[in-house]
Scaffold this motif. Structure first.
Motif, mmCIF file in Angstrom:
data_model
loop_
_atom_site.group_PDB
_atom_site.id
_atom_site.type_symbol
_atom_site.label_atom_id
_atom_site.label_comp_id
_atom_site.label_asym_id
_atom_site.label_seq_id
_atom_site.Cartn_x
_atom_site.Cartn_y
_atom_site.Cartn_z
ATOM 1 N N VAL A 61 0.815 -1.220 0.000
ATOM 2 C CA VAL A 61 0.000 0.000 0.000
ATOM 3 C C VAL A 61 0.847 1.268 0.000
ATOM 4 N N ALA A 62 1.997 1.218 0.660
ATOM 5 C CA ALA A 62 2.865 2.398 0.705
ATOM 6 C C ALA A 62 3.372 2.751 -0.692
ATOM 7 N N LYS A 63 3.815 1.743 -1.423
ATOM 8 C CA LYS A 63 4.306 1.966 -2.790
ATOM 9 C C LYS A 63 3.157 2.384 -3.712
ATOM 10 N N LYS A 64 2.027 1.768 -3.481
ATOM 11 C CA LYS A 64 0.840 2.086 -4.289
ATOM 12 C C LYS A 64 0.414 3.543 -4.061
ATOM 13 N N TYR A 65 0.506 3.990 -2.818
ATOM 14 C CA TYR A 65 0.134 5.369 -2.480
ATOM 15 C C TYR A 65 1.089 6.367 -3.137
ATOM 16 N N GLN A 66 2.376 6.080 -3.082
ATOM 17 C CA GLN A 66 3.373 6.963 -3.700
ATOM 18 C C GLN A 66 3.174 7.030 -5.216
ATOM 19 N N GLU A 67 2.827 5.884 -5.809
ATOM 20 C CA GLU A 67 2.585 5.853 -7.250
ATOM 21 C C GLU A 67 1.329 6.641 -7.605
ATOM 22 N N ALA A 68 0.298 6.558 -6.766
ATOM 23 C CA ALA A 68 -0.942 7.312 -7.004
ATOM 24 C C ALA A 68 -0.662 8.812 -6.979
ATOM 25 N N LEU A 69 0.162 9.242 -6.026
ATOM 26 C CA LEU A 69 0.524 10.663 -5.946
ATOM 27 C C LEU A 69 1.366 11.083 -7.150
ATOM 28 N N ARG A 70 2.273 10.189 -7.565
ATOM 29 C CA ARG A 70 3.111 10.492 -8.741
ATOM 30 C C ARG A 70 2.251 10.639 -9.992
ATOM 31 N N LEU A 71 1.303 9.700 -10.162
ATOM 32 C CA LEU A 71 0.410 9.757 -11.321
ATOM 33 C C LEU A 71 -0.470 11.004 -11.281
ATOM 34 N N TYR A 72 -0.912 11.385 -10.097
ATOM 35 C CA TYR A 72 -1.706 12.618 -9.961
ATOM 36 C C TYR A 72 -0.871 13.828 -10.384
#
Length: 308
Positions: free
Chosen positions: A35-46
């Protein structure tokens, strides 16, 4: 030539494989429990404005981060992502939920404003149902009540003015519709009078005020004109009352001459109706007199006839 084609084909293959690789990496991450990596990727994509992919991750994370410290920021970006994708219905729900859940958050003011703003953006054109427009006004006013000193309160007040103007247009259009339909059924003229009066009560400062007041006079005049003569006097009298109100209220209106003309025509209408009714009464009385005379004559003839 063959070498060039070969190089082009190789380049396209590499690009295709790269795209496929990126997609598979995203899918792999989406299905993972990191989830931590997924969250960072979501912010990067945003940040890269890839909102569609970011939303997929935020939606998944919103459940997994419930109760965690990072949930506040995550839900904030989740709502923003929906807004960026122009899903204003979902976005306003998420913004309101955020403001209600985190009332002391540094994002609370922004989210309450954005929720109201989503209603504003979802407000349809004046000819359509205005339920969202009314909700937008209520939401924007609520924001002003919560944050009266906020810079956003000025913007909210501006949007309320725009939305109220739309409601005025809707009220004017609905009332005028009854007037336009009067030629098919004269009761629509009476409905127009009522609708116009109600609109003026609801919107006393409406920009169409003098035009609507004139339409009241015209509607009542046409209602009287197309009525049976027995009812015309009362209905024309009401049209005259409306015309007098208009003349007193709008002495400088561009419609003043038309209002005066309608008053004069109403007075003429009363005279014509009275004349018509008087003639009808005279005809009836003459008919009754003739009937009585004929009956008397028949009776006299019957009395003089010898009995055999």
């Amino acid at each position: 030539m063959f070498k060039i084609k070969h190089l082009l084909l190789l380049s396209f293959t590499i690009i295709a494989l790269s795209i496929a690789g990126c997609k598979s990496q995203f899918e792999k991450l989406r299905l993972s429990n990191d989830v931590a990596k997924k969250y960072q990727e979501a912010l990067r994509l945003y940040g890269k404005k890839n909102y569609s992919k970011a939303l997929i991750l935020f939606e998944d994370l919103s459940q997994k981060y419930r109760g965690r410290e990072q949930a506040e920021e995550l839900n904030y970006y989740y709502a923003l992502t929906l807004f960026k994708l122009r899903d204003y219905t979902s976005a306003r729900f998420q913004f309101k939920t955020f403001a209600d859940t985190y009332p002391t958050s540094k994002y609370a003011e922004e989210c309450r404003y954005m929720g109201a703003y989503c209603y504003y953006l979802d407000s349809p054109k004046a000819s359509l149902d205005q339920e969202n427009t009314i909700k937008a006004i209520d939401a924007l006013q609520l924001f002003i009540n919560f944050y009266p000193k906020s810079d956003r309160a000025v913007e909210a007040a501006k949007y309320i003015t725009i939305l109220r103007a739309k409601l005025e247009d809707k009220a004017y259009g609905n009332a005028k519709m009854y007037y336009d339909l009067g030629g098919y059924d004269i009761t629509n003229y009476k409905s127009a009078v009522i609708a116009l009066q109600n609109a003026l009560i609801d919107f006393p400062d409406i920009k169409y005020a003098d035009e609507m007041e004139l339409l009241i006079v015209k509607s009542q005049f046409n209602y009287a004109k197309n009525s049976l003569e027995e009812r015309q006097e009362d209905r024309y009298t009401e049209a005259i009352t409306f015309a007098d109100d208009f003349i007193d209220s709008y002495p400088d209106s561009k419609y003043l001459a038309e209002a005066k003309s309608l008053k004069k025509d109403s007075e003429t209408g009363i005279e014509n109706a009275k004349r018509f009714l008087a003639l009808q009464t005279a005809k009836i009385e003459k008919y009754k007199a003739q009937m009585a005379k004929d009956a008397k004559k028949d009776s006299s003839t019957l009395n003089k006839t010898p009995i055999k």
